[in-house]
Structure formats: C-alpha cells, structure tokens
Design an enzyme around this catalytic site. Structure first.
Site, PDB file in Angstrom:
ATOM      1  N   ASN A  39       0.860  -1.573   0.015  1.00 39.29           N
ATOM      2  CA  ASN A  39      -0.348   0.328  -0.065  1.00 39.29           C
ATOM      3  C   ASN A  39       0.707   0.984  -0.056  1.00 39.29           C
ATOM      4  OD1 ASN A  39      -2.273   2.218   1.196  1.00 39.29           O
ATOM      5  ND2 ASN A  39      -2.886   0.686   1.390  1.00 39.29           N
ATOM      6  N   HIS A  50      -3.152   0.348  -3.635  1.00 34.22           N
ATOM      7  CA  HIS A  50      -3.315  -0.696  -2.441  1.00 34.22           C
ATOM      8  C   HIS A  50      -2.176  -0.996  -2.471  1.00 34.22           C
ATOM      9  CE1 HIS A  50      -7.971   0.264  -1.058  1.00 34.22           C
ATOM     10  NE2 HIS A  50      -7.042   0.886  -0.521  1.00 34.22           N
ATOM     11  N   GLU A  52      -2.288  -4.442  -3.463  1.00 31.11           N
ATOM     12  CA  GLU A  52      -3.228  -5.569  -4.644  1.00 31.11           C
ATOM     13  C   GLU A  52      -2.564  -4.871  -5.832  1.00 31.11           C
ATOM     14  OE1 GLU A  52      -4.582  -4.901  -2.079  1.00 31.11           O
ATOM     15  OE2 GLU A  52      -6.035  -6.217  -1.214  1.00 31.11           O
ATOM     16  N   SER A  77      -8.124  -9.072   3.617  1.00 28.25           N
ATOM     17  CA  SER A  77      -8.734  -9.598   2.824  1.00 28.25           C
ATOM     18  C   SER A  77      -8.931  -8.500   1.615  1.00 28.25           C
ATOM     19  CB  SER A  77     -10.395  -9.206   3.771  1.00 28.25           C
ATOM     20  OG  SER A  77     -11.731 -10.251   2.669  1.00 28.25           O
ATOM     21  N   CYS A  79     -10.256  -5.024  -0.806  1.00 25.81           N
ATOM     22  CA  CYS A  79     -11.479  -4.417  -0.747  1.00 25.81           C
ATOM     23  C   CYS A  79     -12.206  -4.743  -2.106  1.00 25.81           C
ATOM     24  CB  CYS A  79     -10.770  -3.181  -0.266  1.00 25.81           C
ATOM     25  SG  CYS A  79      -9.800  -2.135  -2.383  1.00 25.81           S
ATOM     26  N   CYS A  82     -10.010  -3.380  -5.383  1.00 27.51           N
ATOM     27  CA  CYS A  82      -8.605  -5.245  -5.535  1.00 27.51           C
ATOM     28  C   CYS A  82      -9.207  -6.200  -6.045  1.00 27.51           C
ATOM     29  CB  CYS A  82      -7.678  -5.276  -4.028  1.00 27.51           C
ATOM     30  SG  CYS A  82      -7.071  -3.116  -4.055  1.00 27.51           S
ATOM     31  N   ASP A 142      -8.222   4.255   4.046  1.00 28.05           N
ATOM     32  CA  ASP A 142      -7.601   3.549   3.431  1.00 28.05           C
ATOM     33  C   ASP A 142      -8.899   2.991   2.567  1.00 28.05           C
ATOM     34  OD1 ASP A 142      -4.796   2.381   1.535  1.00 28.05           O
ATOM     35  OD2 ASP A 142      -6.203   0.899   2.600  1.00 28.05           O
TER      36      ASP A 142
HETATM   37 ZN   LIG Z   1      -7.735  -2.691  -1.927  1.00 26.39          ZN
END
Ligand SMILES: [Zn+2]
Length: 145
Positions: A39, A50, A52, A77, A79, A82, A142
C-alpha cells in the site's frame, strides 16, 4: 510458512517502515513472483495504490493466460477496488493473510468463481491491529470511511 505469504508480509513491513499502511501483496505465476507491492497511498499521495493494485502495477502488462494461472497473495482481505482488479484480470485463486481486521469482498469473489483461501496469519493480524490503533484516521481513509 508459505514463502509467498512471507514475501507479502515483508512488503507490508516495508510499507510500515515508509510510514504507510502495512498491507502487502505478491502475484505468483509458475512458482515465481511476477509482481510485488505494498500500500502506497500515504507515500505517493495515491488514491488507488492499495497493496494488490501496486502488485498488479509492478507485474506490468501480462497476457490473459498468465493472470488466469496466477495466484495473488495479500496480507489483508481485498477491498472492492482490488477485488474488481482480481475479477477484471481473471485471477482464479487468492490467498488472504487475514480478514479479522477488515472483511473485503470475499463473497463477491467466491460468487464469481475465485478460490479464496484465508490463512488467518497472526503476523498479518498483529500488523493491522497495531496500525489501526496507532493511526485510525489513516486507516479509515484507506477504506473510504
Ligand atoms: Zn484494496
């Protein structure tokens, strides 16, 4: 531990050391990491980086076949943003470090045929818990809250 989850955690720790949010990700194809990231919203003033997304960016353009055969590892996990990228590129399998501190779009991913394995990694949980306790305003930003 799975060396690829370990690599994602190292990315998260790198992000934390930079003053950022400790979430890391790697994309693995054919037993090799083809993209890694963490991130960078704080570091780059970015709205989209982010962990990912940074790993996707770092992997660069890839043929559809590579995405389909790839596994994405993420410490947290994923979002909605992503998860959207995971669906867009047809990633079929993701390994999630933890979903205790944030539950992303796992149901959506599963409903679209993505295999989602949550490994409940204690280091991933500890990194996020500490960060959320230290900088709740950054964390809320975020996740759009
Ligand atoms: Zn994300």
């Amino acid at each position: 531990m799975d060396p690829f989850m370990q690599a994602a955690i190292e990315e998260a720790q790198k992000g934390l050391a930079e003053g950022g949010i400790p979430i890391g990700s790697v994309i693995v194809h054919d037993g090799k990491i083809i993209g890694r990231g963490h991130n960078r919203r704080v570091q780059e003033g970015s709205a989209i980086k982010h962990g990912e997304m940074d790993a996707f960016e770092n992997a660069g353009r890839q043929p559809a076949k590579v995405y389909r055969e790839a596994t994405l590892y993420t410490t947290l996990s994923p979002c909605a943003m992503c998860s959207g990228a995971i669906l867009l590129y047809g990633i079929r399998k993701i390994i999630v470090g933890e979903n205790e501190t944030f539950m992303g779009e796992e149901e959506l991913l599963r409903s679209r045929g993505v295999q989602v394995d949550v490994v409940h990694n204690a280091t991933c949980v500890a990194l996020m818990k500490q960060f959320i306790a230290d900088k709740p305003e950054l964390w809320n930003e975020d996740i759009g809250e």
